[in-house]
Every structure is written in structure tokens, then in C-alpha cells.
Design a protein around this motif. Sequence first.
Motif, PDB file in Angstrom:
ATOM      1  N   UNK A  38      -9.211   3.448 -11.468  1.00  7.54           N
ATOM      2  CA  UNK A  38      -7.803   3.312 -11.114  1.00  7.54           C
ATOM      3  C   UNK A  38      -8.100   4.784  -9.681  1.00  7.54           C
ATOM      4  N   UNK A  39      -9.253   5.609  -9.388  1.00  4.24           N
ATOM      5  CA  UNK A  39     -10.086   5.524  -8.104  1.00  4.24           C
ATOM      6  C   UNK A  39     -10.849   4.722  -7.290  1.00  4.24           C
ATOM      7  N   UNK A  40      -8.827   4.243  -6.287  1.00  5.52           N
ATOM      8  CA  UNK A  40      -9.832   3.781  -5.296  1.00  5.52           C
ATOM      9  C   UNK A  40     -10.220   3.836  -4.161  1.00  5.52           C
ATOM     10  N   UNK A  41     -10.795   3.094  -3.302  1.00  4.54           N
ATOM     11  CA  UNK A  41     -11.365   3.422  -1.760  1.00  4.54           C
ATOM     12  C   UNK A  41     -10.025   2.790  -1.375  1.00  4.54           C
ATOM     13  N   UNK A  42      -9.638   3.425  -0.039  1.00  6.11           N
ATOM     14  CA  UNK A  42      -8.321   2.294   0.755  1.00  6.11           C
ATOM     15  C   UNK A  42      -9.534   3.468   2.726  1.00  6.11           C
ATOM     16  N   UNK A  80      -7.700   7.136  -2.357  1.00  4.95           N
ATOM     17  CA  UNK A  80      -8.266   7.760  -1.401  1.00  4.95           C
ATOM     18  C   UNK A  80      -9.142   7.348   0.217  1.00  4.95           C
ATOM     19  N   UNK A  81      -8.223   7.814   0.870  1.00  9.15           N
ATOM     20  CA  UNK A  81      -8.194   7.243   1.902  1.00  9.15           C
ATOM     21  C   UNK A  81      -9.606   7.055   2.263  1.00  9.15           C
ATOM     22  N   UNK A  82     -10.607   6.455   2.980  1.00 12.91           N
ATOM     23  CA  UNK A  82     -11.827   6.436   3.831  1.00 12.91           C
ATOM     24  C   UNK A  82     -12.167   6.253   5.243  1.00 12.91           C
ATOM     25  N   UNK A  83     -12.998   6.278   6.002  1.00 14.11           N
ATOM     26  CA  UNK A  83     -13.565   5.648   7.030  1.00 14.11           C
ATOM     27  C   UNK A  83     -14.642   5.564   7.686  1.00 14.11           C
ATOM     28  N   UNK A  84     -15.098   5.627   6.368  1.00 16.72           N
ATOM     29  CA  UNK A  84     -16.774   5.304   6.498  1.00 16.72           C
ATOM     30  C   UNK A  84     -17.180   4.650   5.202  1.00 16.72           C
ATOM     31  N   UNK A  85     -18.529   4.406   5.661  1.00 17.90           N
ATOM     32  CA  UNK A  85     -19.359   3.894   3.770  1.00 17.90           C
ATOM     33  C   UNK A  85     -20.162   5.097   3.253  1.00 17.90           C
ATOM     34  N   UNK A 112      -0.927  -0.653  15.506  1.00 20.18           N
ATOM     35  CA  UNK A 112       0.049  -2.352  15.227  1.00 20.18           C
ATOM     36  C   UNK A 112       0.587  -1.830  16.920  1.00 20.18           C
ATOM     37  N   UNK A 113       0.673  -2.761  17.111  1.00 26.21           N
ATOM     38  CA  UNK A 113       1.971  -2.608  18.479  1.00 26.21           C
ATOM     39  C   UNK A 113       3.112  -2.149  18.574  1.00 26.21           C
ATOM     40  N   UNK A 114       3.370  -2.131  17.917  1.00 28.21           N
ATOM     41  CA  UNK A 114       4.662  -0.758  17.463  1.00 28.21           C
ATOM     42  C   UNK A 114       4.952  -0.114  16.528  1.00 28.21           C
ATOM     43  N   UNK A 115       5.159   1.099  16.354  1.00 34.14           N
ATOM     44  CA  UNK A 115       4.982   2.154  14.711  1.00 34.14           C
ATOM     45  C   UNK A 115       5.940   1.458  14.060  1.00 34.14           C
ATOM     46  N   UNK A 116       6.850   0.866  13.968  1.00 37.31           N
ATOM     47  CA  UNK A 116       7.626   0.291  12.647  1.00 37.31           C
ATOM     48  C   UNK A 116       7.173  -1.193  12.130  1.00 37.31           C
ATOM     49  N   UNK A 117       5.352  -1.428  12.996  1.00 34.13           N
ATOM     50  CA  UNK A 117       5.275  -2.562  11.989  1.00 34.13           C
ATOM     51  C   UNK A 117       4.403  -1.609  10.551  1.00 34.13           C
ATOM     52  N   UNK A 118       4.005  -2.635   9.703  1.00 34.56           N
ATOM     53  CA  UNK A 118       2.740  -2.416   8.769  1.00 34.56           C
ATOM     54  C   UNK A 118       2.041  -2.186   9.475  1.00 34.56           C
ATOM     55  N   UNK A 119       1.152  -1.058   8.651  1.00 35.15           N
ATOM     56  CA  UNK A 119      -0.865  -0.924   9.778  1.00 35.15           C
ATOM     57  C   UNK A 119      -1.382  -2.092   8.573  1.00 35.15           C
ATOM     58  N   UNK A 120      -2.667  -2.874   9.326  1.00 37.82           N
ATOM     59  CA  UNK A 120      -3.422  -4.186   8.731  1.00 37.82           C
ATOM     60  C   UNK A 120      -4.446  -4.042   7.770  1.00 37.82           C
ATOM     61  N   UNK A 121      -4.398  -1.832   7.029  1.00 35.30           N
ATOM     62  CA  UNK A 121      -4.690  -1.753   5.929  1.00 35.30           C
ATOM     63  C   UNK A 121      -3.710  -1.405   4.024  1.00 35.30           C
ATOM     64  N   UNK A 122      -2.454  -1.663   4.564  1.00 35.76           N
ATOM     65  CA  UNK A 122      -1.343  -1.502   4.030  1.00 35.76           C
ATOM     66  C   UNK A 122      -1.300  -2.656   2.937  1.00 35.76           C
ATOM     67  N   UNK A 142       6.185   1.842   4.297  1.00 35.40           N
ATOM     68  CA  UNK A 142       6.034   1.312   2.620  1.00 35.40           C
ATOM     69  C   UNK A 142       6.896   2.713   1.748  1.00 35.40           C
ATOM     70  N   UNK A 143       7.308   3.584   2.381  1.00 34.18           N
ATOM     71  CA  UNK A 143       7.752   4.406   1.605  1.00 34.18           C
ATOM     72  C   UNK A 143       9.236   3.994   2.341  1.00 34.18           C
ATOM     73  N   UNK A 144       9.304   3.645   2.940  1.00 32.67           N
ATOM     74  CA  UNK A 144      11.456   3.134   2.157  1.00 32.67           C
ATOM     75  C   UNK A 144      11.524   2.119   2.401  1.00 32.67           C
TER      76      UNK A 144
END
Length: 459
Positions: free
Chosen positions: A170-174, A152-157, A182-192, A261-263
Motif C-alpha cells: 500500500x505504498x505506491x509511486x505516483x 509518494x510522488x516521484x519524478x525519476x526512475x 494542462x491547458x487550464x489549471x481547472x482541468x485534472x492533471x494527466x497523472x491523477x 481532486x480534493x474538492x
Amino acid sequence: MTSDDQFFFDYLASIPHDVRRYSTQVADSIDRQVDHAATTIRNTLSEQTWIPSQVRPSVRNAQNMRHPRGFTDRVQNWMTRNRAWTAAILAFVGTGCVLYYGSKKLNGKRRKARKAGNGARKEIVVIAGSPHEPMTRAIAADLERRGYIVYVTVSSADEEHIVRSENRTDIKALWLDLTAGTSTPSELHPSLHELRSLITQPQSPLPGMPPHTCQLSGVVIVPSPNFAAGPVATIPPSSWADTVNTRLLSPILTAQVFLPLLTLRNNSSTIIFAYPSISSSLSAPFAGPEVATTRAISGFATSLRQELRLLEHGNVDVVELRLGNIDLGPSYRNAQNQITGTEVLAWSAQQRALYGPQYLSSIEQRPVASAGPSTVRGSPARNLHHALMDALEPASRDWIGRRTRKKSIMYVGRGARSYSVIGAWMPSGLVGLMMGYRSGHSAPMGSPSSGSETSWERV
């Protein structure tokens, strides 16, 4: 013509019918007598030994003509004599078979996540939605029970604390900060990077067990269903900006972030957009932010679907879940913090006079849960969970092995499909009349009287 003449003519007219009836009876009697005589002669000749066997009649054939040979013949004879009962029995048995096997086919599907060869969980689902929303928590809990590894995506504590308070392994915070791209949209996001290692590197759940590789089965994007309501003239620009950023821009950026990631692998995966659809289907008044946002999401999903179909493998599907009224259960119901309709007190006096009666009337006739979940009869939550599982499971194959496409749009919840049909085919004036909308009852544009102002203060 006298009555005696009429009787005479009627008697003459009945003579041909009587003659035909008597002649039919005589002919039937002659046929029976001839058949009886032929049977007697056949039986007598079959017992004579001086007649050659090649021309002598067979006794067995004569008996077979009189009696059925077995159970099948007796059943056929009974069905021929009782056609009405036969039709009724066939209709009853056929209907029962259709209902039984049809319900088994539709509802008996085993909606579970696939496991690895060592018995561990291997399918990952990411839910992009606020943990404060009941729907996000309900979806996460159900997918975890069905064998998925849920992020589950989170953005705050505070949001991370809500996810951890579920006490599910098996329910984890992301953590996902869409502003730190990132500098270019094709690069992977640091959180992933953690998810990337799970789906590319073998994982061993316990020492000594054979390793397995996880797969990203889908991303469920659930924007908040709560929108600002009211006339466009009364909605401040800050509310519009918040609606666009959190309910439109955030789902679009989330889908963009997870596309690498999906592709990455060739396994089947799905991007699911779940959003309310009743107001947008009816183009309801006083729901401008919701109508604009949901229609924009639908247009983006359609464009993204066509784009992903052009890929070489085409294993990523885009599914829209158009939601109606859904009852998630008492454990996921929010308390009603604000009485519906009190927002008119923040309007100016002129806006109250112009839009007040129509807006309050629209609240009373609104086909969504405006008065709280307890007053609206929604569909059970299992309908939502079954639709999600159907969207997440891999696409089936046809009889020649080609991959079939999933349903692009799925309607879930009471009123979702019916209001969609009404809004698409019925004139807007008739829809407004059905919903109880009225026009032409507003006060003049001048300053309202003190009496009307006092009445609004009572609201």
C-alpha cells in the motif's frame, strides 16, 4: 515608675482575661448540666403512658440526636473532625483522576485510518516529497502501518525504485511531472486520473466481496529541509533558483494540482505543509534561502486557507506543521557527507575576511541539527506521526452539529514552539545576544594578509 508598679499594672490588666475565661467555663458547665437534665426529663416523659402520644417525646428522635443514623453520617462527622486529612485525600484523589483521564484523553486516541464496510482500506494519502528524504520515507511507512493507502510522488526512475524497495503493498509511486501541465489549471492533471477513478468508481478488492469507494483524505507536502546556508553575497544565483523551484514553487504547484481532486467530493480532506521553522522564527542570519522559502510557504498556506473557507461546503482544511528538531530514528539518519563550515573555502578571500568569523560562530550556536542528527536531541518521531494523524482525521462537530475548524498551525519537534515565541516577542538584538552572535569583529575590506589566508586554508 518602679518595677513594683509595673508588676501591679500587669496584674490588673490580666484580670479581665481571667474573668472572661472563668465565666466561659462556668457557662459551658451550666449548658452541659442543662442539656443533661433536659435529656433525662425527655427520656422520663417518653416512658410515661398517661401522657398523650401527640405531646409525648419520641425515643427514636432522642437516639438519633445522640448517634449517627448510618455510614454517611459517620463519614460526615469524621470529615468534620479531620478537615486536614479530608483536604489531603480529596486533593490526592482529584489530581490522580485528572492525570489519568487527561492522559487517556490525549494519548489514548485511536489514531487509525477508517476502513470500508468490507474491511478493505479506503483512505488515500498523497505525500508530495522526495523519496530521498528520510522524513518522506518515515511518514509514508507510518501512515501505511496505520491503514492508509499511501502514494509518494516521484519524478525519476531512481525515486520510483526507492519507493518500490520499501516492499509495502500500500505504498505506491505516483509519477507527477509538474512541468507537463494542462491547458487550464481547472482541468485534472494527466497523472491523477488513476486517483480520480479510485475516489469516484466502486472498487472491489477481491472477487465476491462487496465494492467500496475510496476517498482522498489528504495531501502532505514535505519540501526538502536542506537549504543553502551562508551569507547572501556568497550564494550563487543558481542556488537561489534551485531553492525557489524545488522548495517553494513545487509545493505551490502541487497544492494547485490536487485541488480539483480534493474538492471533487464532499468528504473531509486536508492539505498539510510540513516545513522547518526555527530559523525563520528567529530570522537567523546566514539562512536567507530557508527564511525566505518557509515564510513564503506560510503566507501561501494562510491565503489558501482563507480561500477554501469561502467554499460552499468548506471541507478542505489547510494545516501548517512547523517543525523543530525531530529524531526519526537510526534507520532514517543520513550520514554526514560534509564537515560543517568547510564551505567557506569556496568563498573569495574578501568574503572570508568579511563573513568568516561570524558565520563559523553562528554554526556553533545554531539551534538546529547543523552538526548531524546524532549530536542534537530531537523529539521522538511519534510526535510527528501523531500530529499528522490529528491533522488528517475529520473535523469534529460541536454540540449543535456544526463543523469545527482544525488547528491552522501545529508545532512539532523540540524548539519549534519556544523559538517561535522568542522570535515573536523578544527584540532581535536580545535574540542575537542569546544565540551568541557577535558583530564588529571582521577585518578591513582591503585584501587580507597572507597569514589569515593560510589560516582559512587550514579550515
